[in-house]
Design an enzyme around this catalytic site. Structure first.
Site, mmCIF file in Angstrom:
data_model
loop_
_atom_site.group_PDB
_atom_site.id
_atom_site.type_symbol
_atom_site.label_atom_id
_atom_site.label_comp_id
_atom_site.label_asym_id
_atom_site.label_seq_id
_atom_site.Cartn_x
_atom_site.Cartn_y
_atom_site.Cartn_z
ATOM 1 N N ASP A 191 -9.194 -1.457 5.454
ATOM 2 C CA ASP A 191 -9.101 -1.867 6.845
ATOM 3 C C ASP A 191 -7.426 -1.788 7.124
ATOM 4 O OD1 ASP A 191 -11.475 -2.417 6.298
ATOM 5 O OD2 ASP A 191 -11.322 -4.650 7.033
ATOM 6 N N HIS A 267 -10.006 1.102 -1.416
ATOM 7 C CA HIS A 267 -10.786 2.121 -2.179
ATOM 8 C C HIS A 267 -10.636 3.585 -2.235
ATOM 9 C CE1 HIS A 267 -14.226 -1.205 -1.782
ATOM 10 N NE2 HIS A 267 -13.142 -1.771 -0.850
ATOM 11 N N SER A 378 -0.565 -5.115 3.212
ATOM 12 C CA SER A 378 0.786 -3.977 3.172
ATOM 13 C C SER A 378 0.371 -2.410 3.813
ATOM 14 C CB SER A 378 0.929 -3.866 1.773
ATOM 15 O OG SER A 378 2.209 -3.140 1.534
#
Length: 409
Positions: A191, A267, A378
């Site tokens: 995200d 991912h 981050s």
């Protein structure tokens, strides 16, 4: 009638005059007390050539100490920066393009002098403190309200389930919350917010529009050809050309910023094989879009973990960039990785190869597979090669979620 007014006026004057005299007496008394108290203030004295010289009072000297001066100066500078930011936002609303105003060397040095690594380690330990059962809901609810967290997507919605802040930050999602797009070759690994994307030109990569960083400084020097699963197309020349392994391909990049309220795991963005890991210890400055617009080569200053390998079109890399309060970067299949250590050598890096005598290829990753996590939020930077007809399905500044398409052929 005059005779009746006279006695009344006399009575009025008899009441007012004593009151005025009393008021003046009180004012004189207060002034005398003030002068006496000021005389009692400690006055520092020293002698020079038999002459006595009086210095300022202790209260005056207090305001001349470094800490109050730094606080006042820092507050004024912070206010000035906020005003500049507000003015830029107003100009952007009018459709005017504002050239980036980069920080000077002294400003970067001053920011890097702040012990962000120590603060991040302290924050990490605080996050691991188990909260009492009655305190969990109000603490997590405040965080949810502040950063706009959608707990309906969490695998466990009950706030009492999370023993500490670290578990809450690293919460898992429901399987159906992030469907992985199978029609596109590259998906978003996390995200976040798209800061920049496009082709890499002249060995410079844009962290935000108009602010670049060196490709070689970010990834580090090229590993030896023996450790690579593929030879470079041009063994000599620019660093960019050394990364391109096939004729007719281009080098692309994409920068994704993870805010504190985002899902903090990342991912695999495609089917690829990870052959090498390079860990750069460094600063832990904030990487929010405002700082990325202000500090040139911000990502090169910060601690980061670079995973490199190959996919069906050649070179592929994913870099996890640390930030303030995000000193811990975890790669699930790399147990030897330790980030935000108390001591490190400036400009150093650590290499680790996943290609061994028993494993000639490396670590295979499938699109959407769990790869790692941050302990807050981050930045993820993708740098890869692809044919010239590769197209991004993005807009700068848009919000994106893990599993959504970044681009395809």
């Amino acid at each position: 009638m005059a005779a009746s007014v006279g006695p009344w006026c006399l009575r009025l004057l008899r009441g007012v005059v004593p009151w005025r005299i009393s008021l003046l007496h009180n004012e004189n008394t207060a002034l005398s007390h003030f002068l006496q108290s000021s005389r009692k203030l400690p006055v520092r004295t020293f002698y020079t050539n038999a002459r006595r010289v009086h210095t300022a009072t202790a209260r005056t000297l207090f305001w001349l100490r470094p800490l109050p001066i730094l606080l006042v100066t820092g507050s004024g500078y912070a206010g000035y920066r906020q005003y500049e930011k507000y003015r830029e936002q107003e100009l952007e609303k009018l459709g005017l393009e504002i050239p980036p105003k980069l920080a000077g060397p002294w400003e970067v040095a001053l920011y890097k002098s702040v012990p962000t690594r120590l603060l991040s380690r302290a924050w990490g330990r605080l996050n691991q403190v188990e909260l009492p059962h009655w305190l969990r809901r109000p603490v997590y609810s405040l965080y949810i309200w502040t950063f706009g967290v959608n707990m309906k997507e969490a695998a466990v919605e009950d706030l009492h389930h999370y023993r500490n802040l670290s578990e809450f930050f690293r919460r898992k999602l429901k399987p159906q919350a992030r469907p992985v797009c199978g029609l596109h070759s590259v998906i978003s690994p996390s995200d976040g917010k798209i800061l920049n994307f496009g082709q890499v030109k002249n060995c410079e990569v844009e962290q935000v529009k108009g602010v670049t960083y060196s490709l070689e400084s970010f990834l580090g020097p090229r590993t030896s050809t023996e450790d690579l699963p593929f030879p470079p197309a041009t063994p000599s020349g620019s660093f960019r050309n050394q990364l391109v392994t096939r004729e007719g391909n281009e080098l692309y990049h994409c920068v994704i910023y993870l805010a504190p309220g985002d899902y903090h795991c990342f991912h695999s963005p495609t089917d690829w094989t990870v052959s090498h890991r390079r860990h750069f210890p460094g600063s832990l400055m904030s990487v929010n879009p405002g700082m990325a617009r202000w500090i040139k080569e911000l990502f090169c200053h910060n601690e980061r973990v670079v995973l490199t390998g190959d996919w069906k079109h050649g070179f592929f890399s994913l870099t996890a960039v640390g930030a303030t309060n995000v000193g811990s970067i975890r790669i699930y299949f790399d147990r030897d990785l330790h980030t935000n250590s108390p001591r490190y050598s400036k400009g150093s890096y650590n290499d680790f190869s996943f290609v061994t005598h028993t494993n000639k290829e490396g670590i295979p990753m499938r699109k959407g597979e769990h790869l790692g996590e941050f302990n807050l939020g981050s930045t993820i930077v993708l740098i890869f090669e692809a044919p010239k007809d590769f197209n991004f399905k993005l807009k700068a500044g848009q919000k994106i979620r893990f599993g959504e398409a970044l681009g395809s052929l």
